[in-house]
Scaffold this motif. Structure first.
Motif, PDB file in Angstrom:
ATOM      1  N   THR A  77      19.190  -9.236   6.461  1.00  0.00           N
ATOM      2  CA  THR A  77      19.131  -9.075   7.913  1.00  0.00           C
ATOM      3  C   THR A  77      20.312  -9.720   8.607  1.00  0.00           C
ATOM      4  N   VAL A  78      20.883  -8.993   9.569  1.00  0.00           N
ATOM      5  CA  VAL A  78      21.918  -9.525  10.459  1.00  0.00           C
ATOM      6  C   VAL A  78      21.525  -9.165  11.883  1.00  0.00           C
ATOM      7  N   ILE A  79      21.459 -10.168  12.762  1.00  0.00           N
ATOM      8  CA  ILE A  79      21.161  -9.941  14.178  1.00  0.00           C
ATOM      9  C   ILE A  79      22.240 -10.624  14.995  1.00  0.00           C
ATOM     10  N   GLU A  80      22.994  -9.847  15.748  1.00  0.00           N
ATOM     11  CA  GLU A  80      24.135 -10.372  16.487  1.00  0.00           C
ATOM     12  C   GLU A  80      23.866 -10.556  17.971  1.00  0.00           C
ATOM     13  N   GLU A  81      22.835  -9.919  18.503  1.00  0.00           N
ATOM     14  CA  GLU A  81      22.543 -10.034  19.930  1.00  0.00           C
ATOM     15  C   GLU A  81      21.044  -9.802  20.157  1.00  0.00           C
ATOM     16  N   PRO A  82      20.537 -10.114  21.366  1.00  0.00           N
ATOM     17  CA  PRO A  82      19.086 -10.227  21.553  1.00  0.00           C
ATOM     18  C   PRO A  82      18.338  -8.937  21.846  1.00  0.00           C
ATOM     19  N   THR A  83      19.020  -7.847  22.161  1.00  0.00           N
ATOM     20  CA  THR A  83      18.327  -6.657  22.658  1.00  0.00           C
ATOM     21  C   THR A  83      18.047  -5.601  21.583  1.00  0.00           C
ATOM     22  N   GLY A  84      18.947  -5.487  20.610  1.00  0.00           N
ATOM     23  CA  GLY A  84      18.868  -4.403  19.636  1.00  0.00           C
ATOM     24  C   GLY A  84      19.717  -3.212  20.007  1.00  0.00           C
ATOM     25  N   LEU A  85      20.406  -3.279  21.131  1.00  0.00           N
ATOM     26  CA  LEU A  85      21.273  -2.172  21.546  1.00  0.00           C
ATOM     27  C   LEU A  85      22.468  -2.010  20.616  1.00  0.00           C
ATOM     28  N   ASN A  86      22.883  -3.093  19.985  1.00  0.00           N
ATOM     29  CA  ASN A  86      24.014  -3.045  19.067  1.00  0.00           C
ATOM     30  C   ASN A  86      23.529  -2.591  17.690  1.00  0.00           C
ATOM     31  N   PRO A  87      24.076  -1.492  17.160  1.00  0.00           N
ATOM     32  CA  PRO A  87      23.623  -1.013  15.837  1.00  0.00           C
ATOM     33  C   PRO A  87      23.973  -1.946  14.689  1.00  0.00           C
ATOM     34  N   ARG A  88      24.757  -3.007  14.968  1.00  0.00           N
ATOM     35  CA  ARG A  88      25.042  -3.984  13.913  1.00  0.00           C
ATOM     36  C   ARG A  88      23.866  -4.923  13.674  1.00  0.00           C
ATOM     37  N   ASN A  89      22.853  -4.863  14.539  1.00  0.00           N
ATOM     38  CA  ASN A  89      21.591  -5.548  14.236  1.00  0.00           C
ATOM     39  C   ASN A  89      20.886  -4.714  13.172  1.00  0.00           C
ATOM     40  N   ARG A  90      20.870  -5.229  11.935  1.00  0.00           N
ATOM     41  CA  ARG A  90      20.398  -4.418  10.814  1.00  0.00           C
ATOM     42  C   ARG A  90      19.443  -5.214   9.929  1.00  0.00           C
ATOM     43  N   SER A  91      18.541  -4.480   9.283  1.00  0.00           N
ATOM     44  CA  SER A  91      17.591  -5.125   8.384  1.00  0.00           C
ATOM     45  C   SER A  91      16.969  -4.073   7.482  1.00  0.00           C
ATOM     46  N   THR A  92      15.989  -4.488   6.688  1.00  0.00           N
ATOM     47  CA  THR A  92      15.223  -3.594   5.829  1.00  0.00           C
ATOM     48  C   THR A  92      13.747  -3.673   6.224  1.00  0.00           C
ATOM     49  N   ALA A  93      12.980  -2.681   5.810  1.00  0.00           N
ATOM     50  CA  ALA A  93      11.540  -2.728   6.061  1.00  0.00           C
ATOM     51  C   ALA A  93      10.925  -3.953   5.394  1.00  0.00           C
ATOM     52  N   GLY A  94      11.431  -4.300   4.203  1.00  0.00           N
ATOM     53  CA  GLY A  94      10.919  -5.475   3.504  1.00  0.00           C
ATOM     54  C   GLY A  94      11.135  -6.749   4.280  1.00  0.00           C
ATOM     55  N   ASP A  95      12.346  -6.932   4.823  1.00  0.00           N
ATOM     56  CA  ASP A  95      12.622  -8.120   5.631  1.00  0.00           C
ATOM     57  C   ASP A  95      11.805  -8.119   6.919  1.00  0.00           C
ATOM     58  N   LEU A 155       0.816  -1.204   0.000  1.00  0.00           N
ATOM     59  CA  LEU A 155       0.000   0.000   0.000  1.00  0.00           C
ATOM     60  C   LEU A 155       0.857   1.265   0.000  1.00  0.00           C
ATOM     61  N   ILE A 156       1.907   1.256   0.774  1.00  0.00           N
ATOM     62  CA  ILE A 156       2.812   2.404   0.875  1.00  0.00           C
ATOM     63  C   ILE A 156       4.232   1.875   0.967  1.00  0.00           C
ATOM     64  N   GLU A 157       5.132   2.527   0.264  1.00  0.00           N
ATOM     65  CA  GLU A 157       6.525   2.073   0.251  1.00  0.00           C
ATOM     66  C   GLU A 157       7.453   3.269   0.154  1.00  0.00           C
ATOM     67  N   LYS A 158       8.430   3.321   1.028  1.00  0.00           N
ATOM     68  CA  LYS A 158       9.460   4.366   1.007  1.00  0.00           C
ATOM     69  C   LYS A 158      10.762   3.774   1.534  1.00  0.00           C
ATOM     70  N   ASN A 159      11.754   3.708   0.705  1.00  0.00           N
ATOM     71  CA  ASN A 159      13.074   3.187   1.106  1.00  0.00           C
ATOM     72  C   ASN A 159      12.968   1.822   1.786  1.00  0.00           C
ATOM     73  N   ALA A 160      12.091   0.960   1.275  1.00  0.00           N
ATOM     74  CA  ALA A 160      11.832  -0.325   1.931  1.00  0.00           C
ATOM     75  C   ALA A 160      13.005  -1.286   1.836  1.00  0.00           C
ATOM     76  N   ASP A 161      13.954  -1.027   0.931  1.00  0.00           N
ATOM     77  CA  ASP A 161      15.107  -1.918   0.779  1.00  0.00           C
ATOM     78  C   ASP A 161      16.378  -1.340   1.384  1.00  0.00           C
ATOM     79  N   ARG A 162      16.253  -0.264   2.139  1.00  0.00           N
ATOM     80  CA  ARG A 162      17.427   0.355   2.766  1.00  0.00           C
ATOM     81  C   ARG A 162      17.795  -0.413   4.032  1.00  0.00           C
ATOM     82  N   VAL A 163      19.049  -0.852   4.148  1.00  0.00           N
ATOM     83  CA  VAL A 163      19.513  -1.610   5.312  1.00  0.00           C
ATOM     84  C   VAL A 163      19.907  -0.640   6.425  1.00  0.00           C
TER      85      VAL A 163
END
Length: 313
Positions: A143-161, A38-46
């Motif tokens: 998507t990359v998730i390195e730890e369980p909280t999300g405090l680490n900015p290396r936990n990354r993904s896209t809106a699509g994922d 329905l709406i999409e903006k930068n959905a593939d940006r990691v």
């Protein structure tokens, strides 16, 4: 063919007229029953995803089928030494795994999420392996998730994922129930302590929410995953990197207004790129930018069912 395309554009003028810049830098809204964007903006940006991570944490914990009544002791190693975020969960507290999961999801407590990973079969390494497997199974290729909280900015993904993650999370009754509680009493060392949902829209008048998770760290901005029912439709929205909680809320309000067919937006927010609104026909998309409209033909997407301080996360 050209006449049909032109007719589609004309019918879609009311859609593009609603278009307003969003405060969130990445936006994706999908109709659950059809899979239509329905709406999409930068959905593939990691980008970093902050505490949206905790939905993945919850899924792998539930997949492991651990005893949810087992008492978990909050350890000093669970304390956040990355962002030094606050927590009302004291070190040494004995809390059932079920309540620890509730704290991680509803009030986005970082010590709770860390304790879930620490007490996972195989410890933190076992938890990481389970997360990697779950990401692969869900096809979250960005998507990359390195730890369980999300405090680490290396936990990354896209809106699509993250729409895929929301769809999977919504299949867990425990997750949908816990994330849509506006508040709950948790037994902490023999005392009932009230905790509240980090999403102010949960429990708010006029909102029918089936799944919710907020997130915040400086690198990720204000984030939100939410499944809503509005205008007779079920839709999942992902909002990433809003500059403020108010911008995130206003984006959600404008999305609901769009879904229900209301014309006037709540407010216009500054943005570096206008969103794309999916036209009523699946054969054309209208893209608004810098005062001009471009028409781009697109193939019909295959249907995929998407079901859906205190410092605000």
């Amino acid at each position: 063919m050209l006449k049909k395309l032109f007719a589609t554009v004309v019918m879609s003028i009311s859609v593009s007229a609603f278009a307003v810049p969003f405060g969130s830098q990445s936006v994706l809204v999908v109709e659950d029953d059809t899979g239509k964007i329905l709406i999409e903006k930068n959905a593939d940006r990691v980008v970093p995803i902050a505490s949206l991570t905790k939905l993945m944490t919850a899924m792998v914990v539930l997949d492991a089928k651990q005893d949810m009544d087992e008492l978990i002791e909050i350890d000093r190693s669970d304390v956040d030494t990355v962002k030094h975020s606050s927590s009302r969960v004291p070190v040494g507290a004995l809390i059932s795994r079920r309540d620890v999961l509730q704290l991680a999801l509803m009030s986005s407590d970082n010590r709770a999420a860390a304790a879930l990973a620490r007490t996972f079969p195989g410890g933190k390494e076992g938890f990481k392996a389970a997360v990697r497997h779950k990401i692969a199974v869900l096809g979250m290729t960005q998507t990359v998730i390195e730890e369980p909280t999300g405090l680490n900015p290396r936990n990354r993904s896209t809106a699509g994922d993250l729409v895929k993650m929301a769809a999977a999370s919504s299949k867990y009754p425990e997750i949908t129930a816990m994330t849509t509680e506006s508040k709950d009493l948790i037994n902490i060392n023999g005392r009932e302590v009230e905790y509240r949902n980090t999403n102010r829209l949960v429990g708010a008048k006029g909102w029918d929410i089936g799944l919710s998770k907020t997130g915040y760290i400086q690198e990720a901005g204000r984030c939100l995953i939410m499944n809503i029912k509005a205008g007779g439709k079920n839709a999942t929205m992902v909002l990433l990197n809003a500059g403020a909680s108010s911008a995130r809320i206003l984006d959600a309000l404008n999305i609901r207004r769009f879904i229900t067919g209301e014309k006037a937006p709540v407010v216009a927010r500054a943005s570096n790129r206008a969103p794309r609104y999916k036209a009523s026909s699946s054969r054309a998309r209208i893209k608004a930018s810098a005062g001009k409209t471009k028409i781009k033909a697109v193939k019909k997407r295959s249907k995929t069912k998407v079901v859906p301080k205190r410092r605000k996360k």
